[in-house]
Structures are given as C-alpha cells and as structure tokens.
Motif scaffolding. Sequence first.
Motif, PDB file in Angstrom:
ATOM      1  N   GLU A  99      -3.081   8.398  10.119  1.00 56.94           N
ATOM      2  CA  GLU A  99      -2.787   7.038  10.590  1.00 56.94           C
ATOM      3  C   GLU A  99      -3.754   6.632  11.691  1.00 56.94           C
ATOM      4  O   GLU A  99      -4.188   5.475  11.757  1.00 56.94           O
ATOM      5  N   ALA A 139       5.741   6.608   0.937  1.00 54.25           N
ATOM      6  CA  ALA A 139       4.522   7.379   0.727  1.00 54.25           C
ATOM      7  C   ALA A 139       4.683   8.265  -0.491  1.00 54.25           C
ATOM      8  O   ALA A 139       5.659   9.008  -0.600  1.00 54.25           O
ATOM      9  N   ARG A 171      -2.291   7.726   3.161  1.00 57.44           N
ATOM     10  CA  ARG A 171      -2.518   6.482   2.449  1.00 57.44           C
ATOM     11  C   ARG A 171      -3.609   6.620   1.401  1.00 57.44           C
ATOM     12  O   ARG A 171      -4.489   7.482   1.503  1.00 57.44           O
ATOM     13  N   CYS A 184      -6.862   5.412  10.076  1.00 59.65           N
ATOM     14  CA  CYS A 184      -6.715   4.083   9.486  1.00 59.65           C
ATOM     15  C   CYS A 184      -6.640   2.995  10.553  1.00 59.65           C
ATOM     16  O   CYS A 184      -7.234   1.919  10.408  1.00 59.65           O
ATOM     17  N   MET A 239       0.848  -1.187   0.000  1.00 55.05           N
ATOM     18  CA  MET A 239       0.000   0.000   0.000  1.00 55.05           C
ATOM     19  C   MET A 239       0.886   1.240   0.000  1.00 55.05           C
ATOM     20  O   MET A 239       1.980   1.228   0.537  1.00 55.05           O
ATOM     21  N   VAL A 252       1.063   0.147   7.027  1.00 60.45           N
ATOM     22  CA  VAL A 252       1.769   0.109   5.750  1.00 60.45           C
ATOM     23  C   VAL A 252       3.070  -0.646   5.962  1.00 60.45           C
ATOM     24  O   VAL A 252       3.805  -0.370   6.914  1.00 60.45           O
ATOM     25  N   ALA A 301       0.922   5.735   0.152  1.00 61.09           N
ATOM     26  CA  ALA A 301       0.202   6.896   0.665  1.00 61.09           C
ATOM     27  C   ALA A 301      -0.098   7.845  -0.473  1.00 61.09           C
ATOM     28  O   ALA A 301       0.499   7.787  -1.539  1.00 61.09           O
TER      29      ALA A 301
END
Length: 205
Positions: A178, A195, A31, A181, A1, A189, A3
Amino acid sequence: MVARHETHPETGAGPAEFRAAVASMRSAAVRSEVFCEEMPAPQRIAPYSSALSADVTVDDVDLGTGRLILLHDPAGNDAWNGTFRCVAYARAEIDPELISDPMLAAVGWSWLSEALDAHGAAYAEMSGTVTSVSTESFGGMSDEEGTAQIEVRASWTPIAKDEDQPLDVGPHVEAWAELLCTSAGLPPVPEGVTAIPSRRGQRGS
C-alpha cells in the motif's frame, strides 16, 4: 480495483518459526497494479532472511518500485527488541511541484505508519528516512521535462498478535504494498472491495 497475490516456490530453509513467517509473507494479497515476487535476500545481516521485490505498473508504465526483507535471528537482537525485523524500501515518481512542499517527508513517513495500522500489522521500534529528489535538464537536454521522486527507507520489528501463534507477516507485506501504491499516487481501493489472489505471470496481460 482488486488486490492480487503472487505465489512463490517453497524454500523450506530455517527454523519452523521462520518458515511459518515466510509462508505468511506469501499469503499476502496485493493490488493488481503491484507485481510482487521473491528476490535473493541478503545473507550477512541475520542468520535467516527472505525478501520480496515489487513494481507498481499502470498501463505499462512503471510508477514505483520497492523491496521488503524479513530478517530473523533466533537469538534475538537488542537493536530490534525481538527476533524478527522488517526492512522496507519504496521509491516512486511524484509531481515535481510537490518537492517544494515542506511537509512532503512527514507525509511520506505517515503513509507507512498509517498503512501498517490500517492492515492491523502490530509493530515496534520503527525507524527510517524519507528522501525527495528532483531533476532538471539543461543545455541540449533542456527540452526534457523535470522529474521528481520520493524514497522511503524504513525498518520495524513485527509483533505477533498472539504469543501462542506464529508471526503473521502478511499484513506487513500488504502495508508495504500500500505504501508503494500511495507513493505512486494511486487512489485507495474503494471500501468494500475484497482483495483476491491472482496468478503469477499476469503482469503483461
């Protein structure tokens, strides 16, 4: 993943130190699951303010939402112990079974402090609340599944790492993203993933 970063229009309002802080907010990378954009900021809390809103979306399902407000009072504020203040809000859906966990609030609060530390965001005077609520349906709605949410409200004074340099709010924005998330249950991540910024308007892509 990876950002992503949302770009925003320039406002050009406020003293130079506030404009620099707002510019650093816009430079933050978040992200790809986080859709972040500017929103109207409250006008009566401080002489100058700027705000962001964000939604955490996975497979077109909204898992969390939040906002971050940057306040600035050039004259200083005794309650802040500084001239800047970050005010954050984060709410996310969680597993209803977690509601009964007596450590949920403490863990939810630790998500914020750990995110700030992980992103190198210097801060002081942090305070706030963590609230968890559950909903169950009865009668004609008894076939609907129960839901649960966690809500974090916090504020802290961001501190410049170098007194000779403008305040960098980017790490604070990234820590708040963050928190969103983590609250929504997204895995971290992987270490080593960089990112990278993305263009605005990719939410539905």
